[in-house]
Design an enzyme around this catalytic site. Structure first.
Site, PDB file in Angstrom:
ATOM      1  N   LYS A 102      14.145  -5.682  -3.583  1.00 52.92           N
ATOM      2  CA  LYS A 102      13.088  -5.198  -4.491  1.00 52.92           C
ATOM      3  C   LYS A 102      13.678  -4.519  -5.724  1.00 52.92           C
ATOM      4  CE  LYS A 102       9.631  -4.962  -0.852  1.00 52.92           C
ATOM      5  NZ  LYS A 102      10.467  -5.240   0.332  1.00 52.92           N
TER       6      LYS A 102
HETATM    7  O1  LIG Z   1       9.173  -7.935   0.181  1.00 46.92           O
HETATM    8  C1  LIG Z   1       8.935  -7.856   1.373  1.00 46.92           C
HETATM    9  O2  LIG Z   1       9.526  -8.574   2.183  1.00 46.92           O
HETATM   10  C2  LIG Z   1       7.827  -7.010   1.816  1.00 46.92           C
HETATM   11  C3  LIG Z   1       6.739  -6.934   0.975  1.00 46.92           C
HETATM   12  C4  LIG Z   1       5.539  -6.391   1.440  1.00 46.92           C
HETATM   13  O3  LIG Z   1       4.535  -6.397   0.761  1.00 46.92           O
HETATM   14  N1  LIG Z   1       5.493  -5.881   2.697  1.00 46.92           N
HETATM   15  C5  LIG Z   1       6.594  -5.903   3.531  1.00 46.92           C
HETATM   16  O4  LIG Z   1       6.458  -5.472   4.691  1.00 46.92           O
HETATM   17  N2  LIG Z   1       7.789  -6.402   3.078  1.00 46.92           N
HETATM   18  C6  LIG Z   1       9.006  -6.343   3.915  1.00 46.92           C
HETATM   19  O5  LIG Z   1       8.836  -7.224   5.031  1.00 46.92           O
HETATM   20  C7  LIG Z   1       9.368  -6.644   6.213  1.00 46.92           C
HETATM   21  C8  LIG Z   1       8.238  -6.448   7.202  1.00 46.92           C
HETATM   22  O6  LIG Z   1       8.731  -5.984   8.424  1.00 46.92           O
HETATM   23  P1  LIG Z   1       7.852  -5.934   9.762  1.00 46.92           P
HETATM   24  O7  LIG Z   1       6.609  -5.181   9.441  1.00 46.92           O
HETATM   25  O8  LIG Z   1       8.758  -5.213  10.709  1.00 46.92           O
HETATM   26  O9  LIG Z   1       7.582  -7.363  10.179  1.00 46.92           O
HETATM   27  C9  LIG Z   1      10.067  -5.359   5.771  1.00 46.92           C
HETATM   28  O10 LIG Z   1      11.410  -5.656   5.468  1.00 46.92           O
HETATM   29  C10 LIG Z   1       9.324  -4.971   4.520  1.00 46.92           C
HETATM   30  O11 LIG Z   1      10.118  -4.223   3.639  1.00 46.92           O
END
Ligand SMILES: O=C(O)c1cc(=O)[nH]c(=O)n1[C@@H]1O[C@H](COP(=O)(O)O)[C@@H](O)[C@H]1O
Length: 277
Positions: A102
Site C-alpha cells: 500500500k
Molecule cells: O490490499 C489489501 O490486500 C487489502 C485491502 C482491503 O481493503 N482490505 C484488506 O483486508 N486487505 C488486506 O487483505 C488481507 C486480509 O486478511 P484476512 O482478513 O486475514 O483474510 C490483509 O493483508 C489486509 O491488509
C-alpha cells in the site's frame, strides 16, 4: 463451462482448466500465531511460509504477503520476505505474486518503492494507495509486465469515511476508477475492492468491466464469495479472491499446513462450482 484464466509473467491471461481456482492466499505471518514448534527454526517466518506454499500451491493462483507482517520484524522479517518471494519465483514461476505494501508518494519516491518490489524483490505486483494522485501512481505503472493494484473501495469500515463520499456529485472511489483509466500505462492497473463491499461491484463493473480485481475480506472479515462472484465476475473471471487468516491459521498445531490446505481447498471447490455454472 467457462475456463478459468490465470495470470502469468508474460502479462497475458492463459486458460488453466485444471486449477479451477482464482484463490489468492495471504501470507500475513504473525509469530504469535504460528505453531510453537516453528519458533525453534532459524527463520520461523520462512519455515512457516514454505510449509504453507508446499501444501497449498496446487489450489491457488496467487500469494500475497502483506509487507507489514515482515517489516514488523526488522531485518529478519525483510529477509524472510525475500526468501519467500525467491522460493515462489524459483519453484512456482506460474503463480502470481502480490506485495501488499500500500505505497504511493511523490514521483521520485514512488519510483524507488516500485524498484524495491518489482526489481529487487521480483514481485509481479504491488498494492498502491491512490490518494496522492496521478504522479504518485504513474511511476509504478511505468514498469513493464508488472501490475499496480490500486485501492478503490477497501474492505474496512473506514472505507465509508472518504471513499464513498461524493465530490461534485460522484463518489470518490468512482472517481479513482474513472480518473486512473486516463493515466499513462493504465493497462497495468488492477484494483482492490473489499469482499465486504460486494453490493458495490455492479457499479464498479460498469466503470471497469475488464480490469482484474483483488478482493480481500472473505473468511476472517466475513465477505461472501458467492456474492462477490455474482456481481464482480466478468467473462475472464476477472477476480483474485484473497483469504489470509482464514487459511494460514486454520490450525496452530503440528498439522497447520494440512489444515491450511484443507481450508484453501474448500474455497477452491466453491470456486470450481461457481466456474461450472
Ligand atoms: O490490499 C489489501 O490486500 C487489502 C485491502 C482491503 O481493503 N482490505 C484488506 O483486508 N486487505 C488486506 O487483505 C488481507 C486480509 O486478511 P484476512 O482478513 O486475514 O483474510 C490483509 O493483508 C489486509 O491488509
Amino acid at each position: 463451462m467457462r475456463l478459468f484464466l490465470y495470470y502469468d509473467h508474460t502479462a497475458t491471461y492463459i486458460p488453466n482448466p485444471k486449477k479451477k481456482s482464482f484463490l489468492c492466499i495471504g501470507l500475513d505471518v504473525d509469530l504469535n500465531k504460528i505453531p510453537k514448534h516453528l519458533l525453534k527454526e532459524e527463520d520461523p517466518i520462512f519455515a512457516f511460509n514454505r510449509a504453507i506454499i508446499d501444501a497449498t500451491h496446487h489450489v491457488c493462483v496467487a500469494y500475497k504477503p502483506n509487507t507489514a507482517f515482515y517489516e514488523a520484524y526488522g531485518i529478519k522479517g525483510w529477509q524472510a520476505l525475500e526468501k519467500t518471494i525467491n522460493y515462489l519465483n524459483d519453484n512456482h514461476p506460474e503463480i502470481y505474486t502480490i506485495a501488499d505494501a500500500k505505497r504511493g508518494d511523490i514521483g521520485n519516491t514512488s519510483t524507488m518503492y516500485a524498484k524495491a518490489f518489482f526489481e529487487d524483490l521480483g514481485f509481479d505486483s504491488v498494492t498502491v494507495a491512490p490518494y496522492m494522485g496521478k504522479d504518485s501512481v504513474e511511476p509504478f505503472l511505468a514498469f513493464k509486465d508488472k501490475h499496480t493494484i490500486l485501492l478503490a473501495l477497501t474492505s474496512n469500515q473506514g472505507a465509508f469515511d472518504f471513499q464513498t463520499k461524493s465530490v461534485d456529485g460522484v463518489e470518490l472511489y468512482k472517481q479513482v476508477l474513472e480518473t486512473s483509466k486516463t493515466w499513462r500505462n493504465s493497462e497495468n492497473l488492477m484494483y482492490v475492492v473489499g469482499a465486504t463491499k460486494a453490493e458495490f461491484l455492479g457499479d464498479i463493473r460498469k466503470i471497469i468491466p475488464d480490469s482484474f480485481l483483488l478482493v480481500p475480506g472473505v473468511g476472517a472479515q466475513g465477505g461472501n464469495l458467492q456474492e462477490v462472484c455474482k456481481y464482480g465476475m466478468n467473462s475472464s473471471v476477472g477476480l483474485l479472491i484473497n483469504s489470509s487468516r482464514g487459511i494460514i491459521y486454520a490450525s496452530q498445531e503440528e498439522d497447520f499446513a494440512e489444515a491450511a490446505a484443507q481450508k484453501a481447498q474448500e474455497l477452491q471447490l466453491d470456486m470450481s462450482e461457481i466456474l461450472s455454472l
